[in-house]
Design a protein around this motif. Sequence first.
Motif, PDB file in Angstrom:
ATOM      1  N   SER A  74      14.682 -15.002 -30.079  1.00 37.54           N
ATOM      2  CA  SER A  74      13.723 -15.980 -29.590  1.00 37.54           C
ATOM      3  C   SER A  74      13.004 -15.958 -28.371  1.00 37.54           C
ATOM      4  CB  SER A  74      13.956 -17.650 -30.030  1.00 37.54           C
ATOM      5  OG  SER A  74      15.032 -17.740 -29.199  1.00 37.54           O
ATOM      6  N   GLN A  75      13.943 -15.167 -27.106  1.00 37.02           N
ATOM      7  CA  GLN A  75      13.498 -15.316 -25.819  1.00 37.02           C
ATOM      8  C   GLN A  75      12.896 -13.805 -25.549  1.00 37.02           C
ATOM      9  OE1 GLN A  75      16.571 -16.599 -23.323  1.00 37.02           O
ATOM     10  NE2 GLN A  75      16.659 -18.812 -24.550  1.00 37.02           N
ATOM     11  N   VAL A  76      12.699 -13.112 -26.484  1.00 40.41           N
ATOM     12  CA  VAL A  76      12.428 -11.837 -26.442  1.00 40.41           C
ATOM     13  C   VAL A  76      11.228 -11.439 -25.199  1.00 40.41           C
ATOM     14  CG1 VAL A  76      10.798 -11.319 -28.314  1.00 40.41           C
ATOM     15  CG2 VAL A  76      11.810  -9.277 -27.374  1.00 40.41           C
ATOM     16  N   ALA A  77      10.259 -12.237 -25.342  1.00 39.74           N
ATOM     17  CA  ALA A  77       9.060 -12.043 -24.451  1.00 39.74           C
ATOM     18  C   ALA A  77       9.253 -12.199 -23.255  1.00 39.74           C
ATOM     19  CB  ALA A  77       7.992 -13.097 -24.876  1.00 39.74           C
ATOM     20  N   SER A  78      10.334 -13.386 -22.823  1.00 36.31           N
ATOM     21  CA  SER A  78      10.396 -13.593 -21.290  1.00 36.31           C
ATOM     22  C   SER A  78      11.546 -12.574 -20.821  1.00 36.31           C
ATOM     23  CB  SER A  78      11.031 -14.995 -21.293  1.00 36.31           C
ATOM     24  OG  SER A  78      11.885 -15.280 -22.134  1.00 36.31           O
ATOM     25  N   VAL A  79      12.386 -12.105 -21.796  1.00 35.11           N
ATOM     26  CA  VAL A  79      13.568 -11.303 -21.144  1.00 35.11           C
ATOM     27  C   VAL A  79      12.873  -9.965 -21.335  1.00 35.11           C
ATOM     28  CG1 VAL A  79      15.161 -12.936 -21.747  1.00 35.11           C
ATOM     29  CG2 VAL A  79      14.801 -10.944 -23.289  1.00 35.11           C
ATOM     30  N   TRP A  80      12.108  -9.383 -21.808  1.00 37.20           N
ATOM     31  CA  TRP A  80      11.794  -8.065 -22.033  1.00 37.20           C
ATOM     32  C   TRP A  80      11.620  -7.298 -20.867  1.00 37.20           C
ATOM     33  CZ3 TRP A  80      11.901  -5.501 -26.576  1.00 37.20           C
ATOM     34  CH2 TRP A  80      11.306  -4.092 -26.648  1.00 37.20           C
ATOM     35  N   GLU A  81      11.057  -7.729 -19.596  1.00 38.92           N
ATOM     36  CA  GLU A  81      10.793  -7.033 -18.553  1.00 38.92           C
ATOM     37  C   GLU A  81      11.577  -7.666 -17.189  1.00 38.92           C
ATOM     38  OE1 GLU A  81       9.142  -4.322 -18.050  1.00 38.92           O
ATOM     39  OE2 GLU A  81       8.310  -4.084 -20.014  1.00 38.92           O
ATOM     40  N   CYS A  82      12.637  -8.439 -17.534  1.00 35.74           N
ATOM     41  CA  CYS A  82      13.433  -9.009 -16.681  1.00 35.74           C
ATOM     42  C   CYS A  82      14.373  -8.187 -15.935  1.00 35.74           C
ATOM     43  CB  CYS A  82      13.943 -10.401 -16.944  1.00 35.74           C
ATOM     44  SG  CYS A  82      15.607 -10.145 -18.135  1.00 35.74           S
ATOM     45  N   GLU A  83      15.009  -8.438 -14.961  1.00 32.01           N
ATOM     46  CA  GLU A  83      15.838  -7.526 -13.894  1.00 32.01           C
ATOM     47  C   GLU A  83      16.838  -7.046 -14.882  1.00 32.01           C
ATOM     48  OE1 GLU A  83      18.021  -6.845  -9.913  1.00 32.01           O
ATOM     49  OE2 GLU A  83      16.814  -8.694 -10.034  1.00 32.01           O
ATOM     50  N   ASP A  84      17.772  -8.025 -15.568  1.00 32.53           N
ATOM     51  CA  ASP A  84      18.740  -7.564 -16.352  1.00 32.53           C
ATOM     52  C   ASP A  84      18.613  -6.780 -17.602  1.00 32.53           C
ATOM     53  OD1 ASP A  84      20.792  -9.107 -14.804  1.00 32.53           O
ATOM     54  OD2 ASP A  84      20.368 -10.862 -15.789  1.00 32.53           O
ATOM     55  N   ALA A  85      17.349  -6.819 -17.895  1.00 33.48           N
ATOM     56  CA  ALA A  85      17.025  -6.155 -19.438  1.00 33.48           C
ATOM     57  C   ALA A  85      16.677  -4.908 -19.009  1.00 33.48           C
ATOM     58  CB  ALA A  85      15.822  -6.795 -19.803  1.00 33.48           C
ATOM     59  N   LEU A  86      16.255  -4.575 -17.575  1.00 32.13           N
ATOM     60  CA  LEU A  86      15.868  -3.170 -17.155  1.00 32.13           C
ATOM     61  C   LEU A  86      16.745  -2.492 -16.609  1.00 32.13           C
ATOM     62  CD1 LEU A  86      12.150  -3.923 -15.973  1.00 32.13           C
ATOM     63  CD2 LEU A  86      12.959  -3.085 -17.984  1.00 32.13           C
ATOM     64  N   THR A  87      17.999  -3.175 -15.913  1.00 35.29           N
ATOM     65  CA  THR A  87      18.860  -2.437 -15.387  1.00 35.29           C
ATOM     66  C   THR A  87      20.053  -2.695 -16.230  1.00 35.29           C
ATOM     67  OG1 THR A  87      19.571  -4.601 -14.270  1.00 35.29           O
ATOM     68  CG2 THR A  87      18.080  -3.127 -12.950  1.00 35.29           C
ATOM     69  N   LYS A  88      20.432  -3.373 -17.200  1.00 38.31           N
ATOM     70  CA  LYS A  88      21.389  -3.302 -18.184  1.00 38.31           C
ATOM     71  C   LYS A  88      20.884  -2.972 -19.668  1.00 38.31           C
ATOM     72  CE  LYS A  88      23.426  -6.838 -15.444  1.00 38.31           C
ATOM     73  NZ  LYS A  88      24.000  -8.136 -15.477  1.00 38.31           N
ATOM     74  N   ARG A  89      21.727  -2.940 -20.468  1.00 33.42           N
ATOM     75  CA  ARG A  89      21.465  -2.680 -21.853  1.00 33.42           C
ATOM     76  C   ARG A  89      21.226  -4.035 -22.521  1.00 33.42           C
ATOM     77  NH1 ARG A  89      21.596   1.694 -25.248  1.00 33.42           N
ATOM     78  NH2 ARG A  89      20.679   2.309 -23.278  1.00 33.42           N
ATOM     79  N   LEU A  90      19.950  -4.284 -22.819  1.00 38.50           N
ATOM     80  CA  LEU A  90      19.616  -5.553 -23.589  1.00 38.50           C
ATOM     81  C   LEU A  90      20.072  -5.365 -25.034  1.00 38.50           C
ATOM     82  CD1 LEU A  90      17.997  -8.295 -23.843  1.00 38.50           C
ATOM     83  CD2 LEU A  90      15.877  -6.748 -23.756  1.00 38.50           C
ATOM     84  N   VAL A  91      20.674  -6.296 -25.332  1.00 42.16           N
ATOM     85  CA  VAL A  91      20.972  -6.563 -26.901  1.00 42.16           C
ATOM     86  C   VAL A  91      20.701  -7.936 -27.262  1.00 42.16           C
ATOM     87  CG1 VAL A  91      22.838  -6.584 -28.523  1.00 42.16           C
ATOM     88  CG2 VAL A  91      23.114  -5.211 -26.664  1.00 42.16           C
ATOM     89  N   LEU A  92      19.838  -7.867 -28.452  1.00 48.58           N
ATOM     90  CA  LEU A  92      19.060  -9.186 -29.066  1.00 48.58           C
ATOM     91  C   LEU A  92      19.873  -9.750 -29.836  1.00 48.58           C
ATOM     92  CD1 LEU A  92      15.345  -7.904 -28.890  1.00 48.58           C
ATOM     93  CD2 LEU A  92      16.513  -9.467 -27.143  1.00 48.58           C
ATOM     94  N   ILE A  93      20.042 -10.995 -29.883  1.00 45.07           N
ATOM     95  CA  ILE A  93      20.869 -11.635 -30.873  1.00 45.07           C
ATOM     96  C   ILE A  93      19.744 -12.579 -31.805  1.00 45.07           C
ATOM     97  CG2 ILE A  93      22.819 -13.331 -31.332  1.00 45.07           C
ATOM     98  CD1 ILE A  93      23.421 -10.770 -29.648  1.00 45.07           C
ATOM     99  N   PRO A  94      19.604 -12.112 -32.873  1.00 45.78           N
ATOM    100  CA  PRO A  94      18.909 -12.753 -33.731  1.00 45.78           C
ATOM    101  C   PRO A  94      18.892 -14.239 -34.281  1.00 45.78           C
ATOM    102  CG  PRO A  94      18.513 -10.676 -34.397  1.00 45.78           C
ATOM    103  CD  PRO A  94      19.713 -10.854 -33.621  1.00 45.78           C
ATOM    104  N   ASN A  95      20.191 -14.596 -34.356  1.00 49.17           N
ATOM    105  CA  ASN A  95      20.637 -15.679 -35.044  1.00 49.17           C
ATOM    106  C   ASN A  95      20.991 -16.751 -33.803  1.00 49.17           C
ATOM    107  OD1 ASN A  95      20.621 -15.818 -38.258  1.00 49.17           O
ATOM    108  ND2 ASN A  95      21.119 -13.761 -37.445  1.00 49.17           N
ATOM    109  N   ALA A  96      20.695 -16.305 -32.391  1.00 44.12           N
ATOM    110  CA  ALA A  96      21.192 -17.309 -31.519  1.00 44.12           C
ATOM    111  C   ALA A  96      20.374 -18.535 -31.306  1.00 44.12           C
ATOM    112  CB  ALA A  96      21.217 -16.504 -30.078  1.00 44.12           C
TER     113      ALA A  96
END
Length: 317
Positions: free
Chosen positions: A295-317
């Motif tokens: 649900s937060q994909v738009a806000s985290v997509w380009e954040c520092e953590d998402a770009l420097t680490k492996r982003l894993v999305l949790i659909p049911n969180a």
Amino acid sequence: MNGARVTSWDKPPLAVFLPEPPSPSPTQLQLKVLATSVTRVVRSRASGKHATSFDAAFPYDPSVDGVGMDAATGDLYFITQLAAQLFAECTNVEKRHLVKLDPGTDPVKVAALAHPVSCSWMTLRCRVFGGCQGRTVVIIGATSASGRAAALVARSMGAARIVGLSRNEATLATVEGLDDRVVLQEPFALPPSVGPVHVILDYVGHGPAAVGILQSARCEYGENVQYVQVGNIAQRGPHLFQLLPMALINQRPICILGTGTGCFTAEDWRTELPEIMKMISRMETPFPVFTAPLSQVASVWECEDALTKRLVLIPNA
């Protein structure tokens, strides 16, 4: 149900509301999606720059693979590449595209490691002639997620010597499983101390570096130097075939390979994926992982953590 879709090639995916999937057919399972990883391929698909997204229509799901659970039984499954739309809480998947996971498997770990581990595993098992047992493997781009995984996979397959290459000396020092480390700098070349080279895994795709390494790699008599283009992190500058001197491949035993989707058969994947999942369950995650709700994909997509680490999305969180 909650989900996410790409609505513009120049913007991150947006959280959307999706209809519930229909009842699964007899050949399908309906799974609750637990985790899906945002790899470079997913980002490329989300920007319309990957071959699999060229003809896509909006709204578009750029997901590639992930982990789901059968709510009726509690069984966990790895969902193979492009088998279903996973930017959603629930999805129907053909059973032939599922690999059952052991009870207690960490879905986030599998989602994070599936792509980088399978890249090197499939390459070394199904593309490289003779595998890597007892051989020297050179990894260009060893500090990337896939490069770090490749070092551990090559070690598990019996490589005698693993050499990591990267531009960043400090980061290269943190890569586990290497016997030697070489800092990439111009003029690009392997030092003589590396010795004879048998397999080169290139995750960077920088033409000048690849040519310099091939020109300087020592060959063992009777053995090919197998160069495998696995990734394209650089995404800039001339590629290998624009720069490779034709005399080089006539004078030295160089074999150039790729690892695109057409390089492996369905039987290759059916045979290897269960073993890949076992490897993942045993290994430590060799790079940092950042989890976020879908649900937060738009806000985290380009954040520092998402770009420097492996982003894993949790659909049911």
